[in-house]
Motif scaffolding. Structure first.
Motif, PDB file in Angstrom:
ATOM      1  N   PRO A  84       0.547   7.774   3.461  1.00 47.64           N
ATOM      2  CA  PRO A  84       0.652   7.152   2.139  1.00 47.64           C
ATOM      3  C   PRO A  84       1.691   7.880   1.302  1.00 47.64           C
ATOM      4  O   PRO A  84       1.837   9.101   1.394  1.00 47.64           O
ATOM      5  CB  PRO A  84      -0.742   7.332   1.541  1.00 47.64           C
ATOM      6  CG  PRO A  84      -1.624   7.661   2.684  1.00 47.64           C
ATOM      7  CD  PRO A  84      -0.767   8.337   3.704  1.00 47.64           C
ATOM      8  N   THR A  85       2.425   7.127   0.507  1.00 51.70           N
ATOM      9  CA  THR A  85       3.426   7.740  -0.361  1.00 51.70           C
ATOM     10  C   THR A  85       2.761   8.547  -1.468  1.00 51.70           C
ATOM     11  O   THR A  85       3.266   9.584  -1.877  1.00 51.70           O
ATOM     12  CB  THR A  85       4.340   6.657  -0.960  1.00 51.70           C
ATOM     13  OG1 THR A  85       4.916   5.912   0.116  1.00 51.70           O
ATOM     14  CG2 THR A  85       5.444   7.253  -1.801  1.00 51.70           C
ATOM     15  N   TYR A  86       1.617   8.078  -1.946  1.00 48.71           N
ATOM     16  CA  TYR A  86       0.903   8.738  -3.037  1.00 48.71           C
ATOM     17  C   TYR A  86      -0.537   9.011  -2.622  1.00 48.71           C
ATOM     18  O   TYR A  86      -1.145   8.240  -1.901  1.00 48.71           O
ATOM     19  CB  TYR A  86       0.885   7.852  -4.287  1.00 48.71           C
ATOM     20  CG  TYR A  86       2.256   7.446  -4.735  1.00 48.71           C
ATOM     21  CD1 TYR A  86       3.106   8.357  -5.353  1.00 48.71           C
ATOM     22  CD2 TYR A  86       2.719   6.156  -4.523  1.00 48.71           C
ATOM     23  CE1 TYR A  86       4.372   7.999  -5.751  1.00 48.71           C
ATOM     24  CE2 TYR A  86       3.995   5.785  -4.923  1.00 48.71           C
ATOM     25  CZ  TYR A  86       4.812   6.706  -5.539  1.00 48.71           C
ATOM     26  OH  TYR A  86       6.068   6.346  -5.927  1.00 48.71           O
ATOM     27  N   ALA A  87      -1.087  10.102  -3.111  1.00 43.25           N
ATOM     28  CA  ALA A  87      -2.489  10.481  -2.881  1.00 43.25           C
ATOM     29  C   ALA A  87      -2.804  10.575  -1.390  1.00 43.25           C
ATOM     30  O   ALA A  87      -1.906  10.681  -0.567  1.00 43.25           O
ATOM     31  CB  ALA A  87      -3.429   9.518  -3.596  1.00 43.25           C
ATOM     32  N   TYR A  88      -4.040  10.541  -1.031  1.00 43.42           N
ATOM     33  CA  TYR A  88      -4.501  10.596   0.361  1.00 43.42           C
ATOM     34  C   TYR A  88      -3.725  11.634   1.177  1.00 43.42           C
ATOM     35  O   TYR A  88      -3.257  11.351   2.269  1.00 43.42           O
ATOM     36  CB  TYR A  88      -4.358   9.236   1.044  1.00 43.42           C
ATOM     37  CG  TYR A  88      -5.081   8.102   0.396  1.00 43.42           C
ATOM     38  CD1 TYR A  88      -6.423   7.881   0.667  1.00 43.42           C
ATOM     39  CD2 TYR A  88      -4.423   7.237  -0.460  1.00 43.42           C
ATOM     40  CE1 TYR A  88      -7.089   6.816   0.092  1.00 43.42           C
ATOM     41  CE2 TYR A  88      -5.082   6.174  -1.044  1.00 43.42           C
ATOM     42  CZ  TYR A  88      -6.417   5.971  -0.769  1.00 43.42           C
ATOM     43  OH  TYR A  88      -7.065   4.916  -1.334  1.00 43.42           O
ATOM     44  N   GLU A  89      -3.589  12.835   0.662  1.00 43.03           N
ATOM     45  CA  GLU A  89      -2.753  13.845   1.305  1.00 43.03           C
ATOM     46  C   GLU A  89      -3.173  14.169   2.735  1.00 43.03           C
ATOM     47  O   GLU A  89      -2.351  14.553   3.556  1.00 43.03           O
ATOM     48  CB  GLU A  89      -2.740  15.121   0.463  1.00 43.03           C
ATOM     49  CG  GLU A  89      -2.040  14.921  -0.867  1.00 43.03           C
ATOM     50  CD  GLU A  89      -2.048  16.173  -1.716  1.00 43.03           C
ATOM     51  OE1 GLU A  89      -2.349  17.254  -1.185  1.00 43.03           O
ATOM     52  OE2 GLU A  89      -1.744  16.058  -2.904  1.00 43.03           O
ATOM     53  N   HIS A 102       0.810  -1.219   0.000  1.00 46.84           N
ATOM     54  CA  HIS A 102       0.000   0.000   0.000  1.00 46.84           C
ATOM     55  C   HIS A 102       0.844   1.270   0.000  1.00 46.84           C
ATOM     56  O   HIS A 102       0.310   2.368   0.132  1.00 46.84           O
ATOM     57  CB  HIS A 102      -0.969  -0.024   1.180  1.00 46.84           C
ATOM     58  CG  HIS A 102      -1.968  -1.131   1.054  1.00 46.84           C
ATOM     59  ND1 HIS A 102      -3.099  -1.034   0.281  1.00 46.84           N
ATOM     60  CD2 HIS A 102      -1.972  -2.385   1.568  1.00 46.84           C
ATOM     61  CE1 HIS A 102      -3.765  -2.171   0.336  1.00 46.84           C
ATOM     62  NE2 HIS A 102      -3.097  -3.012   1.116  1.00 46.84           N
ATOM     63  N   LYS A 103       2.148   1.088  -0.165  1.00 50.94           N
ATOM     64  CA  LYS A 103       3.089   2.207  -0.288  1.00 50.94           C
ATOM     65  C   LYS A 103       2.904   3.228   0.840  1.00 50.94           C
ATOM     66  O   LYS A 103       2.665   4.410   0.617  1.00 50.94           O
ATOM     67  CB  LYS A 103       2.977   2.845  -1.650  1.00 50.94           C
ATOM     68  CG  LYS A 103       3.226   1.830  -2.757  1.00 50.94           C
ATOM     69  CD  LYS A 103       3.585   2.436  -4.045  1.00 50.94           C
ATOM     70  CE  LYS A 103       3.886   1.452  -5.148  1.00 50.94           C
ATOM     71  NZ  LYS A 103       3.776   0.051  -4.947  1.00 50.94           N
ATOM     72  N   SER A 127       4.599   5.233   3.800  1.00 52.14           N
ATOM     73  CA  SER A 127       5.899   5.731   4.247  1.00 52.14           C
ATOM     74  C   SER A 127       5.890   5.870   5.759  1.00 52.14           C
ATOM     75  O   SER A 127       4.913   6.352   6.341  1.00 52.14           O
ATOM     76  CB  SER A 127       6.197   7.098   3.627  1.00 52.14           C
ATOM     77  OG  SER A 127       6.255   6.989   2.222  1.00 52.14           O
TER      78      SER A 127
END
Length: 92
Positions: free
Chosen positions: A63-68, A41-42, A44
């Protein structure tokens, strides 16, 4: 759902339920079990050496991407990562 108020065991039950598997895994304490979820799920996980008690813990996961807007802090890096996993699954 406020994951910060949940015990490790409650977090672990919620992770197992989200994965659709029987309860019993130690998601908040076993890197061998939790690592594949973090990788898939990438998520961090970052350590803050200057964290103050009011910060919520010296480890932050996001999350590394999206879901800021999704992030969690804890003194336990695996717990922080599993809270983020649950948030990504739609619990918050």
């Amino acid at each position: 759902m406020n994951y910060q108020e949940m015990s490790d065991e409650q977090i672990e039950f919620a992770v197992s339920d989200a994965l659709g598997i029987p309860r019993g895994d130690k998601w908040c304490s076993d890197w061998a079990e939790t690592g594949p979820i973090i990788e898939k799920h990438k998520i961090s996980v970052i350590h803050f050496c200057m964290a103050e008690p009011q910060d919520g813990g010296c480890w932050m996961a996001r999350p590394t991407y999206a879901y800021e807007h999704v992030k969690a802090r804890s003194d336990n890096p695996l717990r922080a990562a599993m809270v983020v996993f649950l948030m990504m699954k739609g619990g918050e």
